[in-house]
Every structure is written in structure tokens, then in C-alpha cells.
Design an enzyme around this catalytic site. Structure first.
Site, PDB file in Angstrom:
ATOM      1  CB  CYS B 115      -0.775  -0.160   0.990  1.00 36.70           C
ATOM      2  SG  CYS B 115      -2.005   1.539   1.382  1.00 36.70           S
ATOM      3  CB  CYS B 118      -1.700   4.924   4.759  1.00 31.90           C
ATOM      4  SG  CYS B 118      -3.343   4.056   3.911  1.00 31.90           S
ATOM      5  CB  CYS B 120      -4.865  -0.266   2.204  1.00 32.99           C
ATOM      6  SG  CYS B 120      -5.445   1.194   2.167  1.00 32.99           S
TER       7      CYS B 120
END
Lengths: 132, 216
Positions: B115, B118, B120
Site C-alpha cells: 500500500c 498508507c 491498506c
């Protein structure tokens, strides 16, 4: 809705069960999850806010570790709350100071109640408790 | 419900009552009390989240999904077509509004998930992301230099194998379906599931040959 429904979850240790280095690490994400479930913001809002906070931390040269990550998560959470609920955001600093007074005024070992810190008092003399 | 890590929860609560907390902890405490007082936050959901994630739900769920796909070709076809729907067959909930896409490793293709924004991650099947998954170094280098990242995880992927990197979002999460290793003919799903590691389902491990990973 199960907690994982909002997709907000902690960083974990590389092996074994999750061990939060600090209790507040768990709480900041649990609160974010609770607010997403309550509809104050969406998963995407959270991902965007957290991503932006992490980029700011990287740009500021913060170490790439749990401390930086959870500080960014807290900043993202405070920012989203202030944006979506100016009333709650505007009350936060006062509430932080009320809790600080409550902790300092409550003898060690006794439950800390917010009511103990609600009245401001310039004569806070409980500094000794810090070293107790 | 059973198996809650009640000690951890009690510890978390106890910590907050024992002394003046560090500044960020104080801010979290203040924020939580304010939000609960205003009716914006249900404290029960906060406690429930902490219970789930100190217990660690995964990645055994993901391993069960992989083992089923290895032993049931029809399930595998459904899994690759619609991961969100297929995992419900094993009793695992997807999550409202989010989707799971399962990407298959083959002799010619290796998949890696990241990700870049961030953190995920397919929580419903893999549980908690490892620390390295959320580091800036991994998020950046998985895209720029996936082969180098894999080498650091001890996987020297031949140049003949293409590496595909999948960037997760809040709405769409990925899980890697690793290749079933040779020498596991006749194994049942439970035995196979024990071979499947979290890293294999993220894509930072590739070879699940029995015994290979135990030395390192």
C-alpha cells in the site's frame, strides 16, 4: 459490523500476536475505527488522512518506526475530528488540560476521574506526584 | 466468544490509570472521553476493536483460503473471479464496501502487494500487517525495486519470472495465492494450510517447499 469492517488495523510485531508498544497506539486506531463505523468519516477519508500525515512525517525526517507511525495516526485522527466536528475539535485542548490536572491531582493508585481535573487551578502543587 | 486476551486489555486500561501518561496518550484519552460524551463514539466498539486485534485474527484465515484453493479447483476459480464472495464460503466476512482481489502466482509470474499510500491490507484474511509492511522503505521500494525487496526477504526470483506489484487501497485489497509446492501430493487441506505463511500471501515469500523456510 465486525471491527475489521472499516479496515483500520494496527501495525503488528513480525512474529506472534500483536504487542502494542504503548496502550495509546491501540486506542488511537480503535477510536478511528469506531468513528468510521459511526460514519463520521469513511475508510477512504481515513486512508487519505493517515497517508498525508505519514508523508509529512517522512518529509520532516521522522524515523520509519512505530512511534512515527502512531504519532501520524493521532495527528490524522485529530485533524479529521476537527474537520468533521469543529465543536469537538475546538474542545480538545481544554479536555487535554482537564485530564492532565485530573492525573496530577489524583493520588497514585486511585482511579483517575475527569471530574478531578475540571476546575482549573493555578496553584497545582502536585508536581511531586510525577516523581512518585 | 472465547480466548480474549483479557490480560492485555486489562493492562491497557491499567496503564491509563497508573500515572500521568505521556503526552500523546493524554491526547488520545481526552479525545476518546470527549467523543463518547458527545455521543459520537460508542466505547463498546473501541473495546471490541482492541479485543480483536490483540487476539490476532490472522493469517490462519488466509492460509485456509489458500489450502482450499490448492485442493478444490472449482473454489480456486471462484476465488480468482471474486475473492470477496469466495471467502464467505469459508465463513470469513468481507467488509462492507471493500473488495478482495486474489492474484495467482505461476511459474512465470510473481505477485507482490503493497500500500503505497498508507497501510491498506486484507485484514479479514491476513489479520494484522507486519511492521515492515507499513514502513516508508517498503512502501516506496516495493514499487521501485521489487526484485531487490524480494532478495532481502531471501527470495531470488529469476529474471524469467515477471513480478507484478499491486497497490492496495481502502476499497480494494489484494492477497497473493502462492504456488502449491512440489512434494505435497496427497496432503490434506489442514496440512497444506500449515505450510502457507503470511509473507507468501503478501508476496515477500515465494517458495513454500516443505522444510525450506525452517532454517532461516
Amino acid at each position: 459490523m465486525p471491527p475489521e469492517a472499516t479496515g483500520i488495523a494496527p501495525r503488528a510485531s513480525d512474529e506472534g500476536p500483536v504487542r502494542f508498544a504503548e496502550p495509546w497506539h491501540a486506542q488511537v486506531l480503535a477510536i478511528a475505527n469506531g468513528l468510521a463505523e459511526a460514519g463520521l468519516f469513511s475508510r477512504s477519508d481515513w486512508a487519505a488522512a493517515l497517508g498525508a500525515a505519514l508523508r509529512r512525517a517522512e518529509a520532516a525526517g521522522g524515523p520509519d518506526d512505530d512511534a512515527t507511525y502512531y504519532a501520524a495516526a493521532l495527528a490524522a485522527l485529530e485533524g479529521l475530528v476537527a474537520e468533521r466536528s469543529p465543536e469537538a475539535g475546538g474542545s480538545l485542548e481544554g479536555r487535554v488540560e482537564a485530564w492532565r490536572r485530573a492525573y496530577l491531582r489524583t493520588p497514585h493508585g486511585k482511579p483517575v476521574e475527569l471530574s478531578a481535573g475540571l476546575e482549573a487551578d493555578d496553584a497545582d502543587e502536585d508536581v511531586s506526584l510525577r516523581g512518585a | 466468544m472465547s480466548g480474549h486476551d483479557s490480560h492485555t486489555i486489562a493492562h491497557i486500561h491499567e496503564e491509563l490509570h497508573s500515572h500521568l501518561p505521556p503526552e500523546p496518550a493524554l491526547r488520545v484519552k481526552a479525545l476518546e472521553s470527549l467523543l463518547v460524551e458527545k455521543g459520537m463514539l460508542d466505547p463498546a466498539t473501541v473495546d471490541a476493536w482492541i479485543e480483536v486485534f490483540t487476539e490476532e485474527i490472522g493469517p490462519k484465515r488466509g492460509a485456509a483460503v489458500v489450502a482450499r484453493a490448492w485442493t478444490d479447483p472449482d473454489f480456486k476459480a471462484r476465488l480468482l473471479a471474486d475473492g470477496t464472495a469466495a471467502i464467505t464460503e469459508l465463513g470469513f466476512d468481507g467488509w462492507a464496501g471493500g473488495h478482495l482481489k486474489v492474484v495467482e502466482n505461476t511459474p512465470d509470474v510473481h505477485n507482490l502487494i503493497v500500500c503505497t499510500l498508507c497501510s491498506c491490507y486484507p485484514h479479514s484474511v491476513l489479520g494484522i500487517p507486519p511492521n515492515w509492511y507499513k514502513t516508508a522503505a517498503y512502501r516506496a521500494r516495493a514499487v521501485r525495486d521489487p526484485r531487490g525487496v524480494l532478495a532481502e526477504f531471501g527470495e531470488d526470483v529469476p529474471e524469467s519470472v515477471a513480478i507484478r506489484v499491486w497497490d492496495s487501497t481502502a476499497e480494494l485489497r489484494y492477497m497473493v495465492l502462492p504456488e502449491r509446492p512440489a512434494g505435497t501430493e496427497g496432503w490434506d487441506a489442514a496440512e497444506l494450510a500449515d505450510l502457507v505463511t503470511r509473507n507468501a500471501m503478501i508476496g515477500t515469500a515465494r517458495d513454500l517447499t516443505p522444510g525450506k523456510g525452517e532454517a532461516g
